[in-house]
Design a protein around this motif. Sequence first.
Motif, PDB file in Angstrom:
ATOM      1  N   ALA A 107       0.827  -1.205   0.000  1.00 49.61           N
ATOM      2  CA  ALA A 107       0.000   0.000   0.000  1.00 49.61           C
ATOM      3  C   ALA A 107       0.863   1.257   0.000  1.00 49.61           C
ATOM      4  CB  ALA A 107      -0.938  -0.009   1.197  1.00 49.61           C
ATOM      5  N   VAL A 108       1.936   1.265   0.772  1.00 39.49           N
ATOM      6  CA  VAL A 108       2.826   2.431   0.816  1.00 39.49           C
ATOM      7  C   VAL A 108       3.434   2.685  -0.558  1.00 39.49           C
ATOM      8  CG1 VAL A 108       5.005   3.285   1.757  1.00 39.49           C
ATOM      9  CG2 VAL A 108       3.314   2.246   3.277  1.00 39.49           C
ATOM     10  N   ARG A 109       3.845   1.628  -1.231  1.00 41.03           N
ATOM     11  CA  ARG A 109       4.420   1.805  -2.574  1.00 41.03           C
ATOM     12  C   ARG A 109       3.365   2.278  -3.568  1.00 41.03           C
ATOM     13  NH1 ARG A 109       7.353  -2.680  -0.724  1.00 41.03           N
ATOM     14  NH2 ARG A 109       5.932  -4.194  -1.647  1.00 41.03           N
ATOM     15  N   TYR A 110       2.146   1.762  -3.463  1.00 45.86           N
ATOM     16  CA  TYR A 110       1.064   2.206  -4.341  1.00 45.86           C
ATOM     17  C   TYR A 110       0.778   3.690  -4.154  1.00 45.86           C
ATOM     18  CZ  TYR A 110      -0.789  -2.155  -6.356  1.00 45.86           C
ATOM     19  OH  TYR A 110      -0.984  -3.294  -7.094  1.00 45.86           O
ATOM     20  N   LEU A 111       0.868   4.162  -2.908  1.00 41.02           N
ATOM     21  CA  LEU A 111       0.513   5.543  -2.592  1.00 41.02           C
ATOM     22  C   LEU A 111       1.626   6.543  -2.864  1.00 41.02           C
ATOM     23  CD1 LEU A 111      -1.385   4.970   0.785  1.00 41.02           C
ATOM     24  CD2 LEU A 111      -2.394   5.794  -1.345  1.00 41.02           C
ATOM     25  N   ASP A 112       2.807   6.079  -3.163  1.00 40.97           N
ATOM     26  CA  ASP A 112       3.951   6.966  -3.365  1.00 40.97           C
ATOM     27  C   ASP A 112       3.621   8.078  -4.376  1.00 40.97           C
ATOM     28  OD1 ASP A 112       6.571   7.952  -3.210  1.00 40.97           O
ATOM     29  OD2 ASP A 112       7.178   6.768  -4.943  1.00 40.97           O
ATOM     30  N   GLY A 113       3.702   9.329  -3.909  1.00 39.07           N
ATOM     31  CA  GLY A 113       3.457  10.471  -4.775  1.00 39.07           C
ATOM     32  C   GLY A 113       2.006  10.880  -4.924  1.00 39.07           C
ATOM     33  N   LEU A 114       1.067  10.116  -4.364  1.00 37.66           N
ATOM     34  CA  LEU A 114      -0.359  10.428  -4.540  1.00 37.66           C
ATOM     35  C   LEU A 114      -0.935  11.342  -3.459  1.00 37.66           C
ATOM     36  CD1 LEU A 114      -1.770   6.974  -5.725  1.00 37.66           C
ATOM     37  CD2 LEU A 114      -1.433   9.035  -7.100  1.00 37.66           C
ATOM     38  N   PRO A 115      -0.630  11.155  -2.177  1.00 35.64           N
ATOM     39  CA  PRO A 115      -1.243  12.003  -1.149  1.00 35.64           C
ATOM     40  C   PRO A 115      -0.828  13.460  -1.293  1.00 35.64           C
ATOM     41  CG  PRO A 115      -0.307  10.011  -0.180  1.00 35.64           C
ATOM     42  CD  PRO A 115       0.196  10.084  -1.582  1.00 35.64           C
ATOM     43  N   ALA A 116      -1.779  14.367  -1.029  1.00 30.86           N
ATOM     44  CA  ALA A 116      -1.504  15.798  -1.110  1.00 30.86           C
ATOM     45  C   ALA A 116      -1.832  16.509   0.200  1.00 30.86           C
ATOM     46  CB  ALA A 116      -2.309  16.418  -2.251  1.00 30.86           C
ATOM     47  N   SER A 117      -2.989  16.187   0.798  1.00 31.35           N
ATOM     48  CA  SER A 117      -3.400  16.847   2.031  1.00 31.35           C
ATOM     49  C   SER A 117      -4.366  15.957   2.780  1.00 31.35           C
ATOM     50  CB  SER A 117      -4.090  18.186   1.712  1.00 31.35           C
ATOM     51  OG  SER A 117      -4.761  18.695   2.854  1.00 31.35           O
ATOM     52  N   LYS A 118      -4.251  15.963   4.114  1.00 25.15           N
ATOM     53  CA  LYS A 118      -5.170  15.151   4.914  1.00 25.15           C
ATOM     54  C   LYS A 118      -6.604  15.657   4.815  1.00 25.15           C
ATOM     55  CE  LYS A 118      -4.369  17.646   9.273  1.00 25.15           C
ATOM     56  NZ  LYS A 118      -3.901  17.482  10.673  1.00 25.15           N
ATOM     57  N   TYR A 119      -6.775  16.869   4.328  1.00 21.94           N
ATOM     58  CA  TYR A 119      -8.122  17.431   4.197  1.00 21.94           C
ATOM     59  C   TYR A 119      -8.782  17.074   2.865  1.00 21.94           C
ATOM     60  CZ  TYR A 119      -6.541  20.146   8.177  1.00 21.94           C
ATOM     61  OH  TYR A 119      -6.053  20.516   9.411  1.00 21.94           O
ATOM     62  N   THR A 120      -7.987  16.616   1.892  1.00 23.65           N
ATOM     63  CA  THR A 120      -8.544  16.321   0.567  1.00 23.65           C
ATOM     64  C   THR A 120      -8.276  14.903   0.086  1.00 23.65           C
ATOM     65  OG1 THR A 120      -6.553  17.184  -0.528  1.00 23.65           O
ATOM     66  CG2 THR A 120      -8.368  18.732  -0.155  1.00 23.65           C
ATOM     67  N   ASP A 121      -7.284  14.228   0.674  1.00 22.37           N
ATOM     68  CA  ASP A 121      -6.959  12.876   0.217  1.00 22.37           C
ATOM     69  C   ASP A 121      -8.091  11.903   0.523  1.00 22.37           C
ATOM     70  OD1 ASP A 121      -4.435  13.653  -0.628  1.00 22.37           O
ATOM     71  OD2 ASP A 121      -3.492  13.156   1.291  1.00 22.37           O
ATOM     72  N   PRO A 122      -8.305  10.913  -0.326  1.00 19.12           N
ATOM     73  CA  PRO A 122      -9.269   9.858   0.011  1.00 19.12           C
ATOM     74  C   PRO A 122      -8.826   9.114   1.267  1.00 19.12           C
ATOM     75  CG  PRO A 122      -8.676   9.770  -2.312  1.00 19.12           C
ATOM     76  CD  PRO A 122      -7.729  10.735  -1.666  1.00 19.12           C
ATOM     77  N   ALA A 123      -9.794   8.573   1.970  1.00 16.02           N
ATOM     78  CA  ALA A 123      -9.488   7.710   3.110  1.00 16.02           C
ATOM     79  C   ALA A 123      -9.056   6.347   2.589  1.00 16.02           C
ATOM     80  CB  ALA A 123     -10.719   7.555   3.989  1.00 16.02           C
ATOM     81  N   LEU A 124      -8.017   5.777   3.201  1.00 15.55           N
ATOM     82  CA  LEU A 124      -7.567   4.449   2.775  1.00 15.55           C
ATOM     83  C   LEU A 124      -7.295   3.574   3.976  1.00 15.55           C
ATOM     84  CD1 LEU A 124      -5.425   3.368  -0.159  1.00 15.55           C
ATOM     85  CD2 LEU A 124      -4.736   2.569   2.103  1.00 15.55           C
ATOM     86  N   VAL A 125      -7.916   2.411   3.982  1.00 14.70           N
ATOM     87  CA  VAL A 125      -7.732   1.409   5.027  1.00 14.70           C
ATOM     88  C   VAL A 125      -7.072   0.187   4.417  1.00 14.70           C
ATOM     89  CG1 VAL A 125      -8.926  -0.197   6.579  1.00 14.70           C
ATOM     90  CG2 VAL A 125      -9.677   2.184   6.417  1.00 14.70           C
ATOM     91  N   VAL A 126      -6.007  -0.281   5.042  1.00 14.97           N
ATOM     92  CA  VAL A 126      -5.348  -1.517   4.616  1.00 14.97           C
ATOM     93  C   VAL A 126      -5.916  -2.675   5.426  1.00 14.97           C
ATOM     94  CG1 VAL A 126      -3.166  -2.781   4.560  1.00 14.97           C
ATOM     95  CG2 VAL A 126      -3.225  -0.371   3.921  1.00 14.97           C
ATOM     96  N   LEU A 127      -6.316  -3.722   4.724  1.00 17.13           N
ATOM     97  CA  LEU A 127      -6.842  -4.933   5.358  1.00 17.13           C
ATOM     98  C   LEU A 127      -6.055  -6.121   4.842  1.00 17.13           C
ATOM     99  CD1 LEU A 127      -9.188  -6.257   7.086  1.00 17.13           C
ATOM    100  CD2 LEU A 127     -10.380  -6.550   4.902  1.00 17.13           C
ATOM    101  N   ASP A 128      -5.487  -6.904   5.749  1.00 18.62           N
ATOM    102  CA  ASP A 128      -4.765  -8.094   5.289  1.00 18.62           C
ATOM    103  C   ASP A 128      -5.750  -9.149   4.793  1.00 18.62           C
ATOM    104  OD1 ASP A 128      -4.898 -10.302   7.799  1.00 18.62           O
ATOM    105  OD2 ASP A 128      -5.203  -8.212   8.347  1.00 18.62           O
ATOM    106  N   GLU A 129      -5.277 -10.060   3.981  1.00 18.11           N
ATOM    107  CA  GLU A 129      -6.164 -11.038   3.350  1.00 18.11           C
ATOM    108  C   GLU A 129      -6.831 -11.976   4.345  1.00 18.11           C
ATOM    109  OE1 GLU A 129      -4.206 -13.070   0.173  1.00 18.11           O
ATOM    110  OE2 GLU A 129      -4.007 -11.269  -1.062  1.00 18.11           O
ATOM    111  N   ALA A 130      -6.229 -12.130   5.520  1.00 18.23           N
ATOM    112  CA  ALA A 130      -6.857 -12.960   6.557  1.00 18.23           C
ATOM    113  C   ALA A 130      -7.843 -12.165   7.395  1.00 18.23           C
ATOM    114  CB  ALA A 130      -5.786 -13.573   7.458  1.00 18.23           C
ATOM    115  N   ALA A 131      -8.007 -10.881   7.077  1.00 18.67           N
ATOM    116  CA  ALA A 131      -8.933  -9.991   7.800  1.00 18.67           C
ATOM    117  C   ALA A 131      -8.647  -9.973   9.294  1.00 18.67           C
ATOM    118  CB  ALA A 131     -10.381 -10.372   7.524  1.00 18.67           C
TER     119      ALA A 131
END
Length: 252
Positions: free
Chosen positions: A62-86
């Motif tokens: 997830a960290v690698r996917y997000l590299d360069g995408l976040p801009a601001s905590k007020y405008t960025d989408p919310a993202l939750v990481v869930l492992d495959e075993a939940a």
Amino acid sequence: MSETAIWLVRGDALPLGQRLADALGATLYQPWLTPDDSPREQFRRVFHQHRRWVAVMASGIAVRYLDGLPASKYTDPALVVLDEAARFAIPLLSGHEGGANALAYEVARLTGAIPAVTTATEALKPLTLGIGCRRGKSADEIERAVLAALGARTLAEVREVATIDLKADEEGLLAFCARHGLPLRVIAQSDVAARAWVGQPSDWVQQNVGVAGVCEPCALIASPRGRLIVPKTAFDGVTVAVVEDCRVVGAT
């Protein structure tokens, strides 16, 4: 375009992803269906098309996917990481302002995962409420019981509410939590039965719910390093227990 999206990295997670997509009304992404296009590039193109993401993957991916995408905590989408075993639902981006913390609790209620909230606004609140109630209790009735149990303490000190999974759809409890912006942590009945820290077992609860008690064990499971400061207290069909996180108290 739906507000919520689920991103998978492996086909093995498809049953989990489909269950979440159905429950959340979410768009489900399966990047392996477009093998000629990099999954990471696919993600980057659609990232800002949704306001809430559940990424079923390792946090490192997830960290690698997000590299360069976040801009601001007020405008960025919310993202939750869930492992495959939940096992864990981790708000990784826009936790407080963007709603990822709330989404993590929502995902946790659906999957049985533990919400791993790390933002200071929530983490520094020391109290966890364990609540049990008879079917049909209103938000007002639950609130009166909670305020009576809290005594001189306030709802502003409460980090989360915990209850048993059989009460996950209790309308009054959900309305009470929504009214005060409190996340609801749902504890599996099997976990409550296995970790039943109950001072006064209830025959009625045992017969009707299958465990010796609800509010005390739920609160203590949700706050494992805490101590019980208000044992089970009953108010007209609502039971409340209060647990204080000892480490948070020591840090403030």
